[in-house]
Each structure stands twice: as C-alpha cells, then as structure tokens.
Design an enzyme around this catalytic site. Structure first.
Site, PDB file in Angstrom:
ATOM      1  N   HIS A  41     -16.172   0.714 -24.871  1.00 36.95           N
ATOM      2  CA  HIS A  41     -15.922   2.030 -25.470  1.00 36.95           C
ATOM      3  C   HIS A  41     -15.777   3.116 -24.424  1.00 36.95           C
ATOM      4  O   HIS A  41     -15.013   4.057 -24.588  1.00 36.95           O
ATOM      5  CB  HIS A  41     -17.043   2.384 -26.449  1.00 36.95           C
ATOM      6  CG  HIS A  41     -16.783   1.854 -27.819  1.00 36.95           C
ATOM      7  ND1 HIS A  41     -17.765   1.342 -28.618  1.00 36.95           N
ATOM      8  CD2 HIS A  41     -15.638   1.731 -28.500  1.00 36.95           C
ATOM      9  CE1 HIS A  41     -17.228   0.942 -29.750  1.00 36.95           C
ATOM     10  NE2 HIS A  41     -15.938   1.154 -29.700  1.00 36.95           N
ATOM     11  N   CYS A  97      13.216  -6.877  -5.730  1.00 41.52           N
ATOM     12  CA  CYS A  97      12.846  -7.102  -7.130  1.00 41.52           C
ATOM     13  C   CYS A  97      11.494  -7.801  -7.268  1.00 41.52           C
ATOM     14  O   CYS A  97      11.141  -8.265  -8.337  1.00 41.52           O
ATOM     15  CB  CYS A  97      13.936  -7.882  -7.864  1.00 41.52           C
ATOM     16  SG  CYS A  97      14.204  -9.516  -7.186  1.00 41.52           S
TER      17      CYS A  97
END
Ligand code: PEP
Ligand code: MG
Length: 572
Positions: free
Chosen positions: A206, A503
């Site tokens: 949380h 890439c």
C-alpha cells in the site's frame, strides 16, 4: 509486530553523514528534508506484561468494549475515505472492512471468552491471521501491515490512547517507517510529506500504491533504515532506490530542483526526437505483435525500430503460413500507418527457441545456430518470412525496412541484403556480434542501414550471459569496450551516410542515449515507456556536449567511470 512499534534512533550519535542506503525503487523523483516517523504504538506495552485474566463476570463488558472500539476505528477510517479519492479512498475502505472483519472479531471474542483482556486478545488473534497471510505469500503477505495497523488502532481505542499514525510535520519532511499502513498513508499531504521510505514492503504494498498516487518519491525494502534517527536530513532518490544521509544541503536542494524539472520535462515531451540544437534523432519503439504495436502508438515515438517477429510465434508448434504471417505484419504496419517500420526476421534459437525450427541439441545455444544462421539449415523458413513481409508491404503500400539478427560477417550481410532487395524492401542487419562491429565498414557497404543490438553485443563482447544476475556488472552496456565497438559502427555509418540505430535496452537509458547520439547513432529504439525520458533528456543537451560525453565515456576503463564521465561532460 515488535518492529511496528520500535522507536526511532537505535544508532543515534553514530557518524552517518554522506552514507548511502539502498532499497527497491518504487516511484521516481528526488526529495530532501528531515526524517519523521509514525507515532509510537502502544500495542506491545499493553500486552507484553502478562495481564491479569478478566473475571468471568466482566467478560461480556470486555467484549463489548472491544467491539465498540473496532466500530469506532472502522467509522473513523470510512469518514477519512469520504474525504479522499481514488486508490486512497479504496484502501481506507478496505482497512475499515478489516476492523469489522467477522473472522478477526470472532477470534478475538473467543479469546476474551477465555479471560484474555481485549488488547492481548487482539494481538494474539492478529498473530494467527498474520501467520496465515504470510504463508499465503505475495499480495496477501503484504496485507499483514494493514492488519497490524487495524490492531494497533483498535487497541489504542480500547486503552483510551491517542490514535497511532503519522505526525503532521511543520516543514516538508521525509516519512520513514518499518512499513506504512493505508490509514497512515492515505491521508498524507504531499506538500508536507515529500517522500516515503520503508524498511519492509514490496513494490505492490500500500505504501507503494499511495506513493504512486501522490506522485512522491518512494523507496521500499531499505534494510538499514533504522540507522537514521528522526530529524536527520536525507536525500531520497526514488528512481535509484537510494537514501543519502545528511548530504551537502546545497547540492541536495539543487538535485531536487533538477529532478523536478526533469519530471516536468518528461511529462511534457511529445517528440519528435532532437538535441537542444536541433540535431534529429528518431525515437522509436520495440514491439512484438499487433497489440504491443497499437499500445506503442500512445507513446511519443516516431515508428518502430525493432519488431521482434519471433516473439509472436514462440508458442506455435508449426510454421505459420504465408497468409498468417502477412496478416500479422500488416497489423503492425497499419498500427503505425506509414511511419518508420523496421522488421527483424526471426531471431530463433538460444533464449528464444521456436518449436517449428529444429534447433537440434547444442552444447552452447547462444553461440549456436540462431538468428540468421537458421537460413543455412532452414532456407525455406527465412524465404517464406521475407515473402510474407513483401506481401504485407504491398497490401499496405509501404516499404518496411527488414533486418537480420546475428550477422557476423560481410558475406552474410550481402547474402541477406540480396534476398531483401529482390523483394523490393530496404535491407539492413543487426550488429550484435563483436566481429560485425569490427568489420563495420565492410558490412555497412553491403546494406542500407544497420541497427546495433546492445543486449547481445554486450553479452558477446564481455563473454557474459545476458540472463545471469551475477554477471550484471559485466553485462552493463556502459562497459567501455562495448562503447568502443558502437563507436566503430557509428563511424562506419557516418562515413557512408548509412543510418545506424540502436535497438537494445541501452537505448532506454537517457544518459546513455546522449552518449550514443554523441557517437553518431541516428535512431534509438526501446520499450515505448522509455521514449519520453530519452527524448526529454536529448532535448536538453546539444550535439557537441553529446560528442564530448561520448569521447569521455569511451576513454574510461569501467562502467561506473563511463557514467560519471558522461554526466560530467553533459553537466547533469
Ligand atoms: C539485442 O540483442 O540488443 C536485441 C535488440 O535483440 P534481442 O534483445 O531480441 O536479442
Ligand atoms: Mg539480440
């Protein structure tokens, strides 16, 4: 549970200035300020001394006290939820639900029924549930903090103590805790609590959820958090997952300001890619199929720099037909509607074996028949794929660039280029083997473009498995030897005006992107989520600085030194 109430300060007085603590990064950004900690929790004091049992006559009243306290806590949390929104409201409501959970209340009632006072009964019952949640692991285990928080609030209520929780500081502060319960974090004011750091917790706890919603830097699982006492000034770096204790205040403030500007610049960057002085660098996306291509169009990318075709066929037992393949390639081309499209032929083998390619048994598959090498053993597979790409190109009225993976020599590049050009497509090869980088002038002469696969180039240069966690330092694309090979390729490309892309994941690192551009790389393709950060960074620096950073980084002897040299040259 005792951790929950541990007071601050076990190492007070120890010299910590400048020390860096490490944890798991959760939310990026930097914050500087004094540490505050949640208020003291009374639970353990209330229960650690064996309490006298509750007489039989008083047990009903004790139970009523407990049930009323749980009700008050739940109502208070719901009240807070009504002033919150989004994830904060949801977690507050969920925590209120825990306070009234029938299973938990039932377990506490049972213990009170045997004479255990309410606080001790709440602690014991919570321990049973916490053990169960911990055993279940994952998300359930992360809910133990919530359960302990509810217990502490209810016990405080039963004892008539003030509600435990986060203090409201009178200056912007950094909140440190073992872990933070939703009820602590949901009401936080991000103007006053500017960062969170916890000793426990994971990226889905949380604390992490709320930090993301509040947009404040957050680091979790900082093992040594307790060495820092309340009031100590710290600099939290949520992206790096670090906390510097008592940093130089001016430097820390400057760092925070710089990070704030960066976050703003990234959020506002929409492309196209260029340096501050207008040197264009295409920022492209790596994709795997139609779904990922469509998703990538939401990012500020100018097209696709790497379509890893093999990923779409990993589960296929048989070779996809020409029609099926053409449909897939068309889908990806259409997602980007006429924009730059670089399709890679199947990179089968090693970590991506395809069921319909007979890879045989290889002692060392990373060095075996993989990538373009399968054309020797299965020429029909590569030919069929090129035919399908040509069909998709015709049907979409586009001219995709097509490149081969795992090229080691100029004759291989020439053979592939001939096959591609025969079909009216633009031919290129990947440079991911050191041999290809060393022979870059000869290879560049055979093709229309090259694209450097830094993941494999690093693996093969350093002789270090890219999948190995232990070898992470060796598989760092900042290794100066890798940078030197990239420099050779970029130079060969710029001499002949041949585009040189990157890439591999190196293209996702904003600092390294500046170095790559400085070396002469003309396009950068990576996970689309990285595009804005890379584009925003490039927009801040001019080409000369990128070149200076590249020269400085290549001249070093280790990745850390290369990063530092680049930062220095770029003044960032
Ligand atoms: C690379 O090796 O850098 C690359 C882009 O190819 P892959 O990661 O698919 O091997
Ligand atoms: Mg590769």
């Amino acid at each position: 549970m005792n951790q929950q109430i541990r007071e601050d300060n076990p190492h007070a007085g120890r010299e910590l200035g400048g020390r860096e603590l490490g944890g798991t990064p959760v939310v990026g950004g930097k914050a500087y300020g004094p540490v505050v900690r949640p208020g003291r929790r009374m639970t353990v004091e209330a229960t650690e001394v064996a309490p006298p049992p509750v007489s039989e006559a008083e047990r009903d009243a004790e139970l009523s006290r407990f049930v009323a306290a749980a009700g008050v806590v739940a109502a208070r949390l719901r009240e807070r939820a009504s002033h919150a929104s989004g994830a904060a409201a949801e977690v507050l409501i969920a925590t209120a639900g825990l306070a009234e959970d029938r299973g938990w209340i039932g377990a506490v009632s049972k213990l009170i029924g045997t004479g255990t006072p309410a606080p001790a009964a709440a602690v014991a019952a919570t321990e049973q549930f916490a053990a169960m949640f911990t055993k279940l692991g994952g998300l359930m285990a992360e809910r133990v903090t919530d359960l302990n928080d509810v217990r502490d609030r209810v016990v405080a209520e039963v004892l008539g103590q003030p509600e435990p929780g986060v203090p409201v500081p009178d200056e912007p502060s950094v909140l440190f805790a073992d872990d933070l319960a939703p009820a602590d974090t949901a009401g936080l004011d991000p103007e006053l609590i500017t960062a969170l750091a916890t000793r426990l917790g994971g990226p889905t706890s949380h604390t992490a959820i709320i930090a993301r919603q509040l947009g404040i830097p957050c680091v979790v699982a900082v093992a040594e958090l307790d060495v820092v006492s309340a009031g100590t000034a710290v600099l939290v770096d949520g992206a790096a997952g670090t906390i510097v204790v008592e940093p130089d205040p001016d430097r820390a403030r400057a760092d925070v300001e710089q990070s704030r500007r960066e976050v703003e610049a990234i959020a506002g960057w929409t492309g196209p890619g260029h340096t501050a002085d207008g040197h264009e660098v295409a920022i492209l996306a790596n994709v795997a199929d139609g779904v990922s291509a469509r998703a990538a169009t939401a990012s500020p990318v100018e097209g696709v720099g790497l379509f890893r075709t093999e990923l779409a066929f990993l589960d296929r037992p048989d070779e996809p037909s020409l029609d099926e393949q053409a449909a897939l390639y068309r889908e990806v081309i259409e997602a980007f509607g006429g924009k730059k499209m670089v399709i890679r032929t199947l990179d089968a083998g090693s970590d991506k074996p395809l069921k319909f390619v007979d890879h045989g048994t290889e002692a060392n598959p990373a060095l075996g028949v993989r990538g373009n090498r399968i054309a020797a053993t299965h020429p029909e597979i590569r030919a069929g794929q090129l035919d399908a790409i040509a069909r998709a190109a015709e049907e979409t009225g586009s001219t995709p660039w097509v490149m081969a993976p795992m090229i080691a020599s100029a004759p291989e590049a020439a053979e592939f280029a001939a096959q591609v050009r025969r079909r009216g497509l633009v031919a290129g090869v990947m440079i991911e083997i050191p041999s290809a980088a060393i022979l870059a002038p000869a290879i560049v002469a055979e093709v229309d473009f090259v694209s450097i696969g830094t993941n494999d180039l690093t693996q093969y240069t350093m002789a270090a498995d890219r999948m190995s966690a232990e070898l992470a330092e060796l598989t760092d694309p900042w290794q100066p030897s890798v940078l030197a090979l990239i420099a050779m390729v970029a130079e060969a490309g710029s001499r002949t005006g041949t585009p040189v892309g990157v890439c591999g994941e190196a293209a996702a690192d904003p600092l390294l992107a500046c170095v790559l551009v400085g070396l002469g790389v003309t396009s950068l393709s990576s996970a689309p989520a990285a595009a804005a950060a890379v584009g925003a960074k490039l927009a801040e620096v001019d080409l000369d600085r990128c070149r200076a950073a590249a020269t400085a980084a290549v001249a070093t002897a280790a990745p850390g030194a290369a990063r530092a040299a680049a930062r220095e040259a770029l003044r960032c």
